[in-house]
Each structure stands twice: as C-alpha cells, then as structure tokens.
Enzyme design. Structure first.
Site, PDB file in Angstrom:
ATOM      1  N   HIS A  38       0.758  -1.156   0.140  1.00  0.00           N
ATOM      2  CA  HIS A  38       0.083   0.092  -0.115  1.00  0.00           C
ATOM      3  C   HIS A  38       1.160   1.320  -0.038  1.00  0.00           C
ATOM      4  O   HIS A  38       0.494   2.258  -0.723  1.00  0.00           O
ATOM      5  CB  HIS A  38      -0.870   0.092   1.243  1.00  0.00           C
TER       6      HIS A  38
ATOM      7  N   ARG B   2      -8.381  -1.617 -15.380  1.00  0.00           N
ATOM      8  CA  ARG B   2      -7.923  -3.100 -14.885  1.00  0.00           C
ATOM      9  C   ARG B   2      -9.384  -3.144 -14.394  1.00  0.00           C
ATOM     10  O   ARG B   2      -9.588  -3.108 -13.227  1.00  0.00           O
ATOM     11  CB  ARG B   2      -6.783  -3.011 -14.046  1.00  0.00           C
TER      12      ARG B   2
ATOM     13  N   ARG C 232      -9.880  -3.498 -20.134  1.00  0.00           N
ATOM     14  CA  ARG C 232      -9.411  -5.139 -20.263  1.00  0.00           C
ATOM     15  C   ARG C 232     -10.242  -5.812 -19.441  1.00  0.00           C
ATOM     16  O   ARG C 232     -10.746  -5.523 -18.264  1.00  0.00           O
ATOM     17  CB  ARG C 232      -7.965  -5.038 -19.627  1.00  0.00           C
TER      18      ARG C 232
ATOM     19  N   GLU D  70       1.018 -10.315 -24.817  1.00  0.00           N
ATOM     20  CA  GLU D  70       1.924 -10.516 -23.641  1.00  0.00           C
ATOM     21  C   GLU D  70       2.583 -12.012 -23.621  1.00  0.00           C
ATOM     22  O   GLU D  70       3.453 -12.205 -22.778  1.00  0.00           O
ATOM     23  CB  GLU D  70       0.778 -10.793 -22.585  1.00  0.00           C
TER      24      GLU D  70
ATOM     25  N   ASN E  63       5.065  -6.075 -19.336  1.00  0.00           N
ATOM     26  CA  ASN E  63       5.626  -6.737 -18.030  1.00  0.00           C
ATOM     27  C   ASN E  63       5.466  -8.410 -18.195  1.00  0.00           C
ATOM     28  O   ASN E  63       6.654  -9.135 -17.931  1.00  0.00           O
ATOM     29  CB  ASN E  63       4.407  -6.542 -16.881  1.00  0.00           C
TER      30      ASN E  63
ATOM     31  N   ARG F 128       9.515 -12.037 -12.765  1.00  0.00           N
ATOM     32  CA  ARG F 128      10.039 -10.585 -12.491  1.00  0.00           C
ATOM     33  C   ARG F 128       9.873 -10.061 -10.845  1.00  0.00           C
ATOM     34  O   ARG F 128      10.254  -9.082 -10.436  1.00  0.00           O
ATOM     35  CB  ARG F 128       9.324  -9.627 -13.336  1.00  0.00           C
TER      36      ARG F 128
ATOM     37  N   CYS G   4       0.989  -0.980 -23.048  1.00  0.00           N
ATOM     38  CA  CYS G   4       0.262  -0.414 -21.685  1.00  0.00           C
ATOM     39  C   CYS G   4       1.211  -1.062 -20.526  1.00  0.00           C
ATOM     40  O   CYS G   4       0.812  -0.986 -19.402  1.00  0.00           O
ATOM     41  CB  CYS G   4      -0.983  -0.984 -21.638  1.00  0.00           C
TER      42      CYS G   4
END
Length: 542
Positions: free
Chosen positions: A188, A295, A331, A429, A452, A463, A500
């Site tokens: 957070h 998202r 998405r 991706e 990513n 990652r 993105c």
C-alpha cells in the site's frame, strides 16, 4: 553521515526532517482466565469496534487516494469476518484458557507467518495486512484505541514497514517521502507514493535504533539512496537538485492542453493506466488523452461474490461519461496469477503465472465472461469505449471470444436492451502472440503490448523474484525486437498498436518506441506530461 541503498518505487528527490515510526512492541502477556466465554465476548466486541474503524479509514482513503487504493480496508473488514481466523482465537481461549489479547496476538502471528511463507509475492504482501488487523484487535482489547498519526509535522517517514492503516491516517500534505526496511512494490505504501508523486524507497538495510526523529535526511528516488545527517556540501547539492526538479515540474505543467506531436509532425497518443473509477481524477488532473488500460479485475477483488452485471455497467458507464468522448480501453478480467480471489475457486497451482488465468477463465466459465461483456456493451452506448482481451496465445481463442460476443449480442437484441459492439483488441503478452501477430492483426481492431508479462515469459524470469534482479533485463534486444514485430504486423493490416506495460513509462525508450511506429503509450497518470515533453522535443526520424 550514513548512506543506505534501497529500491526506488517512485523517483524524486527531497530533504527534510525524519520521523521514525517504530511499532509498539506488543509483548502481550499470557494470562490464565477463569471465564473463557467472557473473553470470547470481548473478542467479538473488539472485532465490531475494529470494523467501524476500518469503515472510517475506507471513507478517508476513497477521498484521498481513490477506490482502488482504498479497497484494502474492505479486504481487512472481510478478514475480520473470516471463520478460520475467528475460530482460531476462540478455540485458543476456550482450550488453553488464555486472555483475549494473547489469543489475538498469537493467532495474528500464526496467520501472518503462513502468508509470509507463500511463494507468491502478492500473497506474501498480505502478511502485513494480517499483522495490521491483529495489532488493531490487540489495541482495542487493551483499551489503547486507534493510532493518531494525523498531527505529525512535515517529515520523511522512516519505518520497518508501514501498514495500510498507518499510511492512510497520516496527513498526506505532511509526507515528504517514505523509507522502509521491508515492503514490496505491491504494498500500500508503494501504491500511495506513486499516486502522491513522492519519493519512496523500500528494502533499505538501516537500523531504526540508530536513527532519531528530527534528524535530517536526503531521499533520492532516482538513485534509490537515502542519506542521514548529510554534510553541508550534500545538502547544498540536494537543494540545487530539488530546485531543478521543481522547475521541471513547473515546465511540465505548462504542457497541459498541448498535443503529443513531434516537431516533424508525428503524433502519438499518451493515455493513462487506472485501477478503478476512483482514479479518474488523476487521469483528468494529468491531462491524459484517454485511458489505455482500465483494470476491470478491481471490481472483483475485495468482495465475497461476483459483481453483478449492473454494478459493472455503472462503473464502466461512469468511466466513459467522465472521459467525455476520449477513448477508454477496458481490459476484461485478468484474475489468476498474482491476483487470487477465493470465490472463483481456482485452486492451488504450482505455477500460477503459467496457469488458469485471464481469458482462459473467461472461455472455460463463459457465464462470468458474458456478464462482463453485457455490461461493457451496454456502457459503450454512453461514450468512446473499447474492449481488450488479455493473455491471448492463438487465433482459436479469438474465434471463441467472438462466438461468445455473438451470443451476448443476440441476447441483448432479444431483450431489447440498448447496446453497442465497441472496438475490440487484444493484449500481446506472450511470445506465441508475437509470432502470430500477423494473423491476429487480421482478426482484431488493435494491439496493446503488455510488456511486463511479455518480458517475463520471453526471458523465463519471474520479475518478482529478487534473486533474479541481476538477470531481469526489460531492455533485452529480444523484447524490443518483439515490440517492433508486433507494431509492423499491426500496421500492415491497417491496425494500431500501443504499449500499456511498465516499459511504456521508461523515458529512456520513448524516442525508440516512437521511431518504431508505436501509436500509443499508456502509463501511470503521473508520467503523462513527462512523456509529452520527450515526444514534443524529439524528431520521429533521424
């Protein structure tokens, strides 16, 4: 003067007084009790008090940092209703005849250790949430109540780790920077730092006992370094750099309202990535041209059951109406991997990143998918909405998606519900999607490259595994070649292609992406103006 190196979660530089936040060392005493039912009643009362406190924190967080960041307090409230957690405390009281404070502390430690031992980085980060809840219960049981962190002076917050409760209770205007010994990029604190645009370091190997509140520190988010009690020459250099950064920010503000066009006329769209409608304010504040990644899975997190079609429709409708004609790319749900939701009943997987996730769930459980598609198609009537599907690996998957889309359209027609079939794209991706991007481009309206996961799957590197940081190279030539291939294949079919993922915000690659022909970059709202500056000052061809 002491130097420490950490991991930066937001770049920037600041100098100011330190506020060392040390956790109360809850050495809760174990006491034998005579009336276990009275202790169980005390636990239940403390749980109710804690829920009310969390409700107030949620309201404060929504106002200050948006719904996506505030959702953690809804999760905390749900944890306080978890039967295993509550029964564990009650059983300890009844069987071992111990006081409520000890049962709450011991149960919290047990559950926190269980989360910390998990392999998944997202689940590991939840260990801090369990500790936060248990400490709150112990405070309420012992009559201490909630911590008051709202009256502190403007400071650099230094701590072992920070719980969501602690960060939200602080006066945001008085936080100069965050520096913590532990924590993760999913924490957070890290999310809050990025939203507030303040320097933040995690994983700093400092000894809090050797630091004092009031001492001066420099936090350099560019180098990932913190300096305690800097010498005069370091202070002067820092003041100079802070002034330069302030000037840069002032100049960036002047770019609001300007176009993202190179001096020789090459235009690129710069959009924002967001997690919920609560983040729309940041999109508007930073003058994004649209939303390149909404998202939608945040509608599914922090709750006990699936969101209804109507709940989803209202969220999507609000997003497109707020953006007033600007593009909003939503998405479809990307649950699985590091985003686990109990009511989906996904089960444990040895390698969730390669498992049952995203579009695979939608195709195997079409009723979940249909509810989301119905909401999206209904919301498309109210603005410039596009839909993109994640984790595509084959043309067959796209064909199956379109078959379900056709079913949904037929249902809406029969029910005479107002709808519109929006522009439909896919996320690139996986290396598989890259290699057949020429064929996929013939089937969809656009590509959005999720760098990513693409980097992770291309390099065969997790990652989030810190031990592999030296091997993880997002600038790897293979990754950049893949991006170029995807863009070229999209353009051959007259389609557009954007990025993105995190690489879209890598300012060292912006010019290269523009020269590759990338049509759109979608990034965190705080990066919009920085990208615009580079685009406006470069030439597309040299």
């Amino acid at each position: 003067m002491q130097y420490f190196q950490g991991k930066s979660v937001y770049k920037g530089i600041v100098m100011g007084p330190v506020a060392v936040l040390k956790k109360n060392d809850y050495q809760v005493k174990r006491a034998r009790i005579e009336d276990p039912e009275a202790e169980v009643k005390r636990v239940k009362e403390a749980v109710e008090v804690s829920k009310k406190q969390l409700g107030r924190l949620y309201d404060k967080a929504v106002r200050e940092v948006g719904e996506a960041s505030a959702a953690i307090f809804e999760v905390h409230q749900m944890m306080l209703e978890d039967e295993d957690y509550l029964e564990s405390m009650e059983n300890m009281i009844r069987i071992e005849l111990v006081n409520a404070e000890y049962a709450a502390a011991a149960t919290g430690d047990n559950f926190a250790e269980m989360f910390a031992a998990m392999d998944d980085e997202y689940m590991k980060a939840r260990s801090a949430d369990v500790k936060d809840i248990s400490e709150r219960l112990v405070r309420n049981l012992s009559g201490e109540g909630d911590n008051d962190l709202s009256s502190m002076e403007p400071s650099i917050i230094v701590a072992d780790d920070l719980s969501p409760s602690e960060t939200v209770q602080m006066d945001k205007e008085k936080i100069l920077a965050f520096v913590t010994v532990h924590g993760s990029t999913n924490s957070h604190t890290a999310i809050l730092a990025r939203m507030m645009k303040i320097p933040a370091l995690i994983g700093v190997p400092m000894d809090l006992n050797g630091l004092k509140t009031g001492m001066t520190a420099v936090v350099d988010g560019f180098s990932g370094q913190v300096i305690f009690e800097p010498e005069e020459d370091v202070q002067k250099e820092t003041e100079k750099r802070m002034q330069e950064e302030a000037e840069k920010q002032k100049l960036l503000e002047e770019l609001k309202g300007k176009e993202n066009v190179t001096p020789d006329g090459r235009k690129i769209n710069i959009y924002a990535n967001i997690g919920s409608v609560g983040d729309l304010g940041y999109v508007m504040e930073n003058d994004a041209g649209g939303i390149g990644l909404f998202r939608s899975e945040f509608l599914y997190l922090g709750r006990n059951d699936f969101p209804t079609e109507e709940e989803q429709f209202q969220a999507y409708k609000q997003a497109v109406q707020t953006m007033a004609g600007k593009k909003v790319i939503i998405r479809t749900l990307d649950i699985g991997a590091d985003k686990q939701v109990d009511y989906f009943n996904l089960g444990k997987e040895e390698n969730p990143a390669l498992g049952y996730r995203a579009i695979r769930i939608c195709l195997k459980q079409p009723e979940i998918f249909k509810a989301q598609l119905r909401a999206l198609f209904r919301a498309a009537v109210y603005g410039n909405l596009s839909v993109m599907y994640p984790m595509i690996t084959s043309t067959e998957e796209v064909e199956k998606i379109y078959a379900i889309v056709a079913e949904v359209e037929e249902e809406l027609k029969k029910q005479e519900v107002q709808y519109k079939i929006p522009e439909q794209g896919i996320m690139i991706e996986t290396p598989a999607a890259v290699m057949i991007s020429d064929r996929l481009a013939e089937m969809v309206d656009f590509f959005s490259i999720g760098t990513n996961d693409l980097t992770q799957y291309t390099l065969a590197i997790d990652r989030q595994n810190e031990q592999l940081d030296d091997f993880y190279n997002p600038h790897h030539e293979a990754v950049l070649r893949m991006i170029r291939m995807v863009v070229e294949n999209a353009h051959k079919c007259g389609k557009w292609a954007g990025i993105c993922g995190e690489l879209g915000a890598d300012l060292t690659l912006t010019e290269q992406f523009v020269r590759m022909g990338v049509d759109e970059l979608s990034v965190a709202p705080s990066m919009i103006l920085k990208l615009r500056k580079i685009v406006r000052e470069m030439k597309a061809e040299e």
